[in-house]
Design an enzyme around this catalytic site. Structure first.
Site, PDB file in Angstrom:
ATOM      1  N   ASN A  87       6.614  46.599 -65.564  1.00  0.00           N
ATOM      2  CA  ASN A  87       7.907  45.775 -65.084  1.00  0.00           C
ATOM      3  C   ASN A  87       8.762  45.712 -66.344  1.00  0.00           C
ATOM      4  O   ASN A  87       8.220  45.520 -67.438  1.00  0.00           O
ATOM      5  CB  ASN A  87       7.280  44.322 -64.677  1.00  0.00           C
ATOM      6  CG  ASN A  87       6.455  44.584 -63.500  1.00  0.00           C
ATOM      7  OD1 ASN A  87       6.660  44.808 -62.582  1.00  0.00           O
ATOM      8  ND2 ASN A  87       5.045  43.757 -63.716  1.00  0.00           N
ATOM      9  N   SER A 138       7.932  48.480 -69.992  1.00  0.00           N
ATOM     10  CA  SER A 138       8.120  47.334 -70.848  1.00  0.00           C
ATOM     11  C   SER A 138       6.806  47.081 -71.578  1.00  0.00           C
ATOM     12  O   SER A 138       5.940  46.874 -70.895  1.00  0.00           O
ATOM     13  CB  SER A 138       8.857  45.937 -70.610  1.00  0.00           C
ATOM     14  OG  SER A 138       8.627  45.150 -71.748  1.00  0.00           O
ATOM     15  N   GLY A 158       0.537  31.510 -75.555  1.00  0.00           N
ATOM     16  CA  GLY A 158      -0.495  30.913 -74.746  1.00  0.00           C
ATOM     17  C   GLY A 158       0.435  30.454 -73.394  1.00  0.00           C
ATOM     18  O   GLY A 158      -0.229  30.443 -72.405  1.00  0.00           O
ATOM     19  N   ASN A 173      -5.374  44.208 -82.044  1.00  0.00           N
ATOM     20  CA  ASN A 173      -4.920  45.619 -81.691  1.00  0.00           C
ATOM     21  C   ASN A 173      -5.500  46.350 -83.118  1.00  0.00           C
ATOM     22  O   ASN A 173      -6.223  46.080 -83.908  1.00  0.00           O
ATOM     23  CB  ASN A 173      -3.648  46.015 -81.765  1.00  0.00           C
ATOM     24  CG  ASN A 173      -2.817  45.462 -82.854  1.00  0.00           C
ATOM     25  OD1 ASN A 173      -3.040  45.408 -83.742  1.00  0.00           O
ATOM     26  ND2 ASN A 173      -1.615  44.883 -82.545  1.00  0.00           N
ATOM     27  N   GLY A 189       6.405  32.777 -75.383  1.00  0.00           N
ATOM     28  CA  GLY A 189       5.182  32.307 -76.530  1.00  0.00           C
ATOM     29  C   GLY A 189       3.862  32.718 -75.869  1.00  0.00           C
ATOM     30  O   GLY A 189       3.781  32.718 -74.788  1.00  0.00           O
ATOM     31  N   GLY A 247      -5.954  51.698 -72.972  1.00  0.00           N
ATOM     32  CA  GLY A 247      -6.907  50.904 -72.501  1.00  0.00           C
ATOM     33  C   GLY A 247      -7.488  49.412 -73.610  1.00  0.00           C
ATOM     34  O   GLY A 247      -6.655  49.179 -74.507  1.00  0.00           O
ATOM     35  N   ASP A 254      -0.791  39.386 -73.850  1.00  0.00           N
ATOM     36  CA  ASP A 254      -0.898  38.070 -73.274  1.00  0.00           C
ATOM     37  C   ASP A 254      -1.553  38.379 -71.825  1.00  0.00           C
ATOM     38  O   ASP A 254      -2.374  37.542 -71.418  1.00  0.00           O
ATOM     39  CB  ASP A 254       0.437  37.289 -73.344  1.00  0.00           C
ATOM     40  CG  ASP A 254       1.076  37.093 -74.412  1.00  0.00           C
ATOM     41  OD1 ASP A 254       0.136  36.983 -75.303  1.00  0.00           O
ATOM     42  OD2 ASP A 254       2.023  37.167 -74.710  1.00  0.00           O
ATOM     43  N   ASN A 273       2.765  32.511 -71.964  1.00  0.00           N
ATOM     44  CA  ASN A 273       2.574  33.711 -71.334  1.00  0.00           C
ATOM     45  C   ASN A 273       1.191  34.000 -70.605  1.00  0.00           C
ATOM     46  O   ASN A 273       1.172  34.293 -69.459  1.00  0.00           O
ATOM     47  CB  ASN A 273       2.773  35.023 -71.989  1.00  0.00           C
ATOM     48  CG  ASN A 273       4.186  34.951 -72.235  1.00  0.00           C
ATOM     49  OD1 ASN A 273       5.029  34.597 -71.905  1.00  0.00           O
ATOM     50  ND2 ASN A 273       4.479  35.710 -73.455  1.00  0.00           N
TER      51      ASN A 273
END
Length: 309
Positions: free
Chosen positions: A288, A249, A41, A186, A39, A228, A255, A43
């Site tokens: 990762n 990924s 926050g 975004n 979730g 970026g 986050d 994260n």
């Protein structure tokens, strides 16, 4: 309590696994699943912990899955305040397909959050002392009152904390009716705020300034994915471009960026330094697999390679 408090109204358990190939109607043999507390926050709090900082995560939980989520968080050493709900906490699934290197993300809806349960979250938030930043991050479950951000902003004002918001849709529009320090949309979310316009290259700064001029927030960080991010204030703007990396990924990249930004600000860094560090964190997270988020070593290696314009 830590100076940074994160709010997650739609927490989850993130399960990730790998298969050879995604085939319909067949039993698919998966690798041993990885379970992570998740979730928005939560994260953010996890990344702050990874980077050597401290925060307190506040969130509603319920059912067996809610207990499991708390147990997972206890293993991380993150301070948290769990508010009991009658509905079980949701679970999400991330599946990586070896044959195509494609990643599939199955996101479950959150259960409705009762008004009294939301009020209990606000009450717990108001009890905290020494808070300088409140980060509201992630999606919102059904049933959230229309006045939710008004109440969050009221607490932020009372404790003299700056409010940072990373959400989307109606929740983001509601947030901008209150006193918000920073938002992180975004490009699609920024377009929605501007009236669903198609944003051409180079127009981001103009649109952000229009939002800021309305007194709706002080700082806007626009996430540009692999390109970026941009940071815009009333008078200044800066863009950070990361180096090309092998992306495994994109889960938690946003986050991770928010965590890097708020931790830098809490450490009295400038907005430019905060954006640069946040960009390094977001980029590191993409290196990762599954739901791992960013590693401190990767962030430290990427930071000097971030180009600032």
């Amino acid at each position: 309590m830590p100076e940074i408090v994160t709010l997650t109204f739609n927490p989850c358990i993130d399960k990730s696994t790998t298969i050879d190939s995604l085939v319909p109607e067949k039993k698919l043999r998966c690798t041993t699943p990885r379970f992570e507390p998740g979730g928005g926050g939560i994260n953010v709090s996890k990344v702050i912990k990874n980077l050597g900082g401290n925060s307190a995560a506040l969130f509603p939980v319920g059912g067996y899955s809610g207990k499991f989520l708390q147990n997972l968080l206890l293993e991380t050493g993150i301070d948290f305040i769990a508010v009991a709900t009658t509905s079980p906490t949701r679970e999400n699934l991330v599946v990586f397909e070896n044959a195509t290197s494609a990643q599939y993300r199955f996101v479950m809806p959150g259960q409705p959050l009762g008004e009294n349960e939301f009020e209990n979250c606000i009450t717990e938030l108001g009890k905290l002392r020494g808070t300088t930043y409140i980060v509201v991050s992630g999606s919102f479950p059904p049933g959230m009152p229309a006045t939710c951000f008004k109440k969050i902003a009221k607490v932020a004002y009372k404790v003299n904390a700056k409010l940072i918001v990373d959400t989307s849709g109606e929740a983001l529009k509601q947030a901008l009716q209150e006193e918000v320090f920073l938002i992180k949309p975004n490009l699609n979310e920024l377009a929605a705020l501007a009236g669903n316009v198609k944003i051409k290259a180079g127009e981001e700064e103009k649109i952000c300034r229009e939002i800021i001029a309305q007194g709706r927030c002080e700082v806007i960080v626009v996430s540009l994915g692999a390109e970026g991010a941009m940071l815009i204030t009333e008078k200044n703007s800066v863009r950070c471009v990361p180096p090309k990396v092998h992306r495994k990924s994109t889960v938690g990249a946003g986050d991770s960026m928010v965590a890097g930004i708020v931790l830098s600000l809490q450490r009295n860094k400038t907005l430019e330094e905060a954006l640069r560090f946040g960009t390094a964190c977001g980029t590191a997270a993409t290196m990762n697999a599954g739901t791992e988020l960013c590693h401190r070593k990767d962030v430290e290696e990427l930071y000097p390679l971030i180009n600032v314009y």
